[in-house]
Design a protein around this motif. Structure first.
Motif, short mmCIF file in Angstrom:
data_model
loop_
_atom_site.label_atom_id
_atom_site.label_comp_id
_atom_site.label_asym_id
_atom_site.label_seq_id
_atom_site.Cartn_x
_atom_site.Cartn_y
_atom_site.Cartn_z
N HIS A 174 47.16 16.96 111.62
CA HIS A 174 47.45 18.39 111.49
C HIS A 174 46.21 19.15 111.00
CE1 HIS A 174 51.41 16.46 111.19
NE2 HIS A 174 51.93 17.60 111.61
N PRO A 175 45.98 20.36 111.50
CA PRO A 175 44.96 21.23 110.89
C PRO A 175 45.40 21.58 109.47
CG PRO A 175 45.63 22.05 113.06
CD PRO A 175 46.61 21.00 112.66
N LEU A 176 44.49 21.45 108.51
CA LEU A 176 44.87 21.66 107.11
C LEU A 176 44.00 22.74 106.47
CD1 LEU A 176 45.32 17.95 105.92
CD2 LEU A 176 47.09 19.59 106.57
N PRO A 177 44.57 23.51 105.53
CA PRO A 177 43.81 24.55 104.82
C PRO A 177 42.97 23.93 103.70
CG PRO A 177 46.08 24.56 104.07
CD PRO A 177 46.00 23.54 105.16
N ILE A 178 41.85 23.32 104.05
CA ILE A 178 41.01 22.64 103.06
C ILE A 178 40.44 23.66 102.08
CG2 ILE A 178 38.86 21.35 102.76
CD1 ILE A 178 39.43 19.97 105.40
N THR A 179 40.53 23.33 100.80
CA THR A 179 40.02 24.23 99.77
C THR A 179 38.70 23.76 99.18
OG1 THR A 179 41.33 23.06 98.09
CG2 THR A 179 42.36 24.96 99.16
N LYS A 180 38.38 22.47 99.31
CA LYS A 180 37.16 21.96 98.70
C LYS A 180 36.75 20.65 99.35
CE LYS A 180 34.00 21.55 95.34
NZ LYS A 180 32.83 22.45 95.22
N VAL A 181 35.45 20.49 99.63
CA VAL A 181 34.91 19.22 100.11
C VAL A 181 33.64 18.91 99.32
CG1 VAL A 181 34.01 17.90 102.05
CG2 VAL A 181 35.77 19.63 102.45
N ASP A 182 33.60 17.76 98.70
CA ASP A 182 32.40 17.26 98.04
C ASP A 182 31.94 16.01 98.76
OD1 ASP A 182 32.02 19.10 95.93
OD2 ASP A 182 33.70 18.19 94.85
N ALA A 183 30.67 15.95 99.12
CA ALA A 183 30.11 14.77 99.77
C ALA A 183 28.80 14.41 99.10
CB ALA A 183 29.91 15.01 101.26
N ALA A 184 28.60 13.14 98.82
CA ALA A 184 27.38 12.68 98.17
C ALA A 184 26.91 11.40 98.81
CB ALA A 184 27.62 12.47 96.67
N LEU A 185 25.59 11.27 98.99
CA LEU A 185 25.00 10.06 99.54
C LEU A 185 23.96 9.55 98.56
CD1 LEU A 185 25.48 12.13 102.24
CD2 LEU A 185 25.08 9.90 103.29
N THR A 186 24.11 8.30 98.15
CA THR A 186 23.29 7.74 97.09
C THR A 186 22.59 6.47 97.56
OG1 THR A 186 24.93 8.54 95.49
CG2 THR A 186 23.30 6.94 94.70
N PRO A 187 21.24 6.41 97.51
CA PRO A 187 20.54 5.17 97.85
C PRO A 187 20.85 4.09 96.81
CG PRO A 187 19.06 7.05 97.97
CD PRO A 187 20.30 7.53 97.29
N GLU A 188 20.99 2.83 97.26
CA GLU A 188 21.33 1.73 96.37
C GLU A 188 20.39 0.56 96.63
OE1 GLU A 188 26.15 1.91 96.00
OE2 GLU A 188 25.32 1.18 97.89
N GLU A 189 20.04 -0.13 95.55
CA GLU A 189 19.29 -1.38 95.68
C GLU A 189 20.13 -2.48 95.04
OE1 GLU A 189 14.96 -3.44 94.63
OE2 GLU A 189 15.41 -1.40 93.96
N HIS A 190 20.43 -3.53 95.81
CA HIS A 190 21.28 -4.62 95.34
C HIS A 190 20.38 -5.79 94.95
CE1 HIS A 190 24.69 -2.38 97.02
NE2 HIS A 190 23.91 -2.17 98.07
N VAL A 191 20.09 -5.86 93.68
CA VAL A 191 19.15 -6.87 93.18
C VAL A 191 19.68 -8.28 93.41
CG1 VAL A 191 17.91 -7.70 91.15
CG2 VAL A 191 18.30 -5.24 91.46
N ALA B 33 14.18 -2.23 104.21
CA ALA B 33 13.35 -1.75 103.11
C ALA B 33 12.57 -0.50 103.50
CB ALA B 33 12.40 -2.85 102.66
N ALA B 34 12.04 -0.44 104.72
CA ALA B 34 11.24 0.71 105.13
C ALA B 34 12.07 1.99 105.12
CB ALA B 34 10.65 0.47 106.52
N ALA B 35 13.33 1.88 105.54
CA ALA B 35 14.20 3.06 105.54
C ALA B 35 14.58 3.45 104.12
CB ALA B 35 15.46 2.77 106.36
N TYR B 36 14.80 2.44 103.26
CA TYR B 36 15.12 2.73 101.86
C TYR B 36 13.97 3.46 101.18
CZ TYR B 36 16.26 2.00 96.95
OH TYR B 36 16.52 2.19 95.61
N ALA B 37 12.74 3.03 101.48
CA ALA B 37 11.57 3.69 100.90
C ALA B 37 11.50 5.15 101.32
CB ALA B 37 10.30 2.95 101.33
N LEU B 38 11.98 5.44 102.51
CA LEU B 38 11.92 6.80 103.03
C LEU B 38 12.91 7.73 102.32
CD1 LEU B 38 10.65 8.63 105.22
CD2 LEU B 38 12.53 7.97 106.72
N VAL B 39 14.10 7.21 101.97
CA VAL B 39 15.15 8.09 101.42
C VAL B 39 15.24 8.01 99.90
CG1 VAL B 39 16.52 7.94 103.52
CG2 VAL B 39 16.92 6.30 101.68
N SER B 40 14.64 6.99 99.28
CA SER B 40 14.73 6.87 97.83
C SER B 40 13.74 7.81 97.16
CB SER B 40 14.48 5.43 97.39
OG SER B 40 13.18 5.02 97.76
N ALA B 41 13.92 8.00 95.88
CA ALA B 41 13.11 9.00 95.16
C ALA B 41 11.64 8.65 95.13
CB ALA B 41 13.65 9.15 93.74
#
Length: 597
Positions: free
Chosen positions: A506-523, A449-457
């Motif tokens: 293999h090394p690849l010619p990457i054209t796009k990378v999207d990364a998202a991190l979302t805090p979650e609360e599992h009631v 919980a303490a870590a969640y409080a730190l990263v949540s809005a």
């Protein structure tokens, strides 16, 4: 009525039921002759097979983790108090030897990890006055070279070493441990020890993995007096046996005969499980143990005692009777012998077909004998095996990267990152045309919980009612920066470094990378440890000749590891990273994939 007479009468009754009166009288006469020749009726089954060979498993533990020996999910080791003590092992050994057993083989797990094995062999050696002729052992050889001389001096006469490959890299794949050089060192020590009457190599042959090494093993017999035995891959509970991976001995012999048409059939020892051959001018021999394709049940003379004290009359029969419990309840030797006789009389004429064995619930091989086990992670008494080695097709949630894509309905017959010799090899994609490809992966890290409080809005801007300790930890964590932003950047950077981290990507010619991190609360979480989490999702795109699933998985993995690093001042070691998987992919000849939730 004397014990032997009662057992003989029971045997006669069983024979009458099976053969009729005339044949039963003949069989009973044979049994009476066996009694006078030293073999107790308790060790003769209703098919007149004489069981004068006892295999005793000393332990369930092992210092290797061979995948064909144990289930993928691991096994629970028996508590120490459930295993046979030295005294119980020696009591049973003496009982069987006095009843006519002439050969004892010590197995495991890995028998050399049992404390006091030298003393056990020395005590078994005293049974020679009662008719014991040989003391054998099956070992993986990892640590044996250090104690082999002592074991031989104490009475060891025969040694079987388990070695499935002569390639040190493939050895690691098959056993999940290093130690190939140590096994070869033990082999040399064994062949150089004049006290050993016989040294054999057991090789489990698996199609597409080590069958190409058969000729290399045969070459060992040229200047070494060793008997190499090629063993068919056998099904046991949890080892994901696949008939397509089982190479029949007849097919293997045909391969060898084609290259060496001058091979010579040699006379096998009585009740030997292997059909043996020799090349002209070679010191050693080679043979085949064809338990699956051409069984040898009619000449079986073996009984097994498991490490936890059960008698097992057939390797493929799940039925067992505990001798340990009877001994600890105060049973006399005569009572134990009656139990043994009952088990032996119940032995079937032959084991089931390979298809029936595959669906029969039996012990994993590691808990029967001649196998290997190790303690699992986190101190749990379990071991796991590399499932990807056993089968090339995906299982469950596993994702397998095939650079040379195939149609969705087909699967490769061998691992694409191993060459014909089983060595690591990058797949050649030079002839493939570039296509638009995309892959999305996700994973989750559970946090307190303490870590969640730190990263949540809504995390507090001041310590407020928080303890000084938590407030200080949060302050320390914030000094590293915004945890989720740093993790997002790490995920993007990691995807571009995948070929540097994963050797055969293999090394690849990457054209796009999207990364998202979302805090979650599992009631609805049932555990406090799983109430809060951070979901990491990454999508990678490229115009290339092979897919980007590995790039997406690498992005998620590094992103979650970065969260761990950023929050460890607050969360300590309570965090848990889990559920990393590919959720969708598109492009390539293998088609699109969407994971069902």
């Amino acid at each position: 009525m004397a014990l032997s007479s009662r057992i003989a009468n029971r045997l006669k009754l069983a024979l009458c039921r099976r053969y009729g009166t005339v044949q039963a009288k003949a069989q009973a006469r044979i049994a009476s002759i066996d009694v006078t020749s030293g073999l107790a009726p308790s060790l003769i089954d209703s098919y007149s097979r004489r069981h004068d060979y006892l295999r005793i498993s000393l332990t369930e533990r092992c210092n290797l983790r061979c995948f064909y020996c144990m289930p993928q999910e691991g096994i629970e080791l028996s508590p120490t108090g459930k295993l046979l003590t030295d005294e119980e092992i020696l009591r049973l050994a003496e009982l069987f030897v006095k009843s006519g057993v002439t050969k004892i083989r010590l197995t495991g797990g890995e028998p050399t990890v049992r404390k006091g094995i030298s003393d056990i062999i020395a005590q078994l050696n005293t049974l020679r006055v009662h008719g014991l002729k040989s003391i054998a052992m099956t070992s993986n050889g990892i640590a044996l070279h250090r104690k082999l001389s002592t074991l031989v001096d104490n009475g060891l006469t025969h040694l079987n070493l388990s070695l499935d490959t002569l390639d040190p890299y493939k050895f690691v794949i098959m056993t999940r441990r290093r130690g190939h050089e140590a096994v070869l060192k033990t082999l040399d020590a064994a062949l150089g020890n004049s006290g050993l009457r016989q040294v054999k190599l057991n090789v489990v042959v698996i199609k597409g993995l080590n069958d190409a090494e058969v000729f290399d093993f045969i070459a060992l017999t040229k200047d070494r007096p060793v008997g190499v035995r090629f063993i068919e891959f056998m099904p046991f509970t949890g080892n994901k046996w696949d008939q397509e991976k089982m190479l029949p001995s007849s097919e293997l012999l045909a391969r060898i005969s084609q290259r060496h048409p001058d091979i010579l059939r040699i006379t096998d020892e009585a009740n030997d499980t292997a059909r043996s051959w020799r090349l002209p001018g070679h010191e050693g021999t080679f043979g085949f143990i064809s338990s699956m394709s051409d069984h040898f049940c009619s000449s079986c003379n073996r009984l097994r005692i498991t490490a936890d004290g059960n008698i097992k009359v057939c390797l493929f029969d799940a039925k067992e009777i505990s001798l340990r419990d009877r001994m600890r309840a105060g049973a006399s030797n005569a009572e134990l012998l009656r139990i043994v006789g009952s088990a032996v009389l119940g032995k079937q004429e032959k084991h089931s077909s390979m298809q029936d064995i595959d669906v029969t619930t039996n012990r994993p091989m590691i808990l029967i004998g001649d196998c290997r086990l190790a303690r699992g992670v986190h101190g749990h008494r379990r071991a796991s095996a590399p499932l990807h080695v056993l089968s090339a097709r995906p299982h469950g949630l596993q994702q397998v990267r095939y650079a040379s894509s195939s149609a969705p309905t087909s699967t490769p017959s061998s691992l694409t990152h191993l060459d014909e010799h089983g060595r690591p090899s990058m797949v050649d994609v030079g002839d493939k045309n570039p296509t638009r490809r995309s892959a999305t992966a996700s994973g989750r890290i559970y946090i307190p919980a303490a870590a969640y409080a730190l990263v949540s809005a809504d995390y507090p801007t001041s310590s407020g009612a928080l303890s000084d300790e938590i407030s200080a930890a949060q302050s320390k964590a914030r000094r590293k920066g915004d945890a989720l932003t740093v993790a997002q950047l790490a995920a993007i950077m990691a995807s571009k470094k995948t070929s540097d981290l994963i050797p055969l990507c293999h090394p690849l010619p990457i054209t796009k990378v999207d990364a998202a991190l979302t805090p979650e609360e599992h009631v609805a979480a049932t555990s406090d440890a799983h109430q809060y989490s951070i979901l990491c999702e990454a999508t990678v795109k490229c115009d290339g000749k092979t897919g980007v699933e590995m790039e997406a998985l690498t992005a998620v993995s590094v992103g979650l590891l970065t969260v761990w690093d950023m929050l460890k001042a607050v969360a300590g070691k309570e965090m848990e990273i889990t559920d990393i998987k590919v959720t969708r992919k598109s492009g390539g000849r293998s088609g699109d994939f969407v994971r069902k939730t």
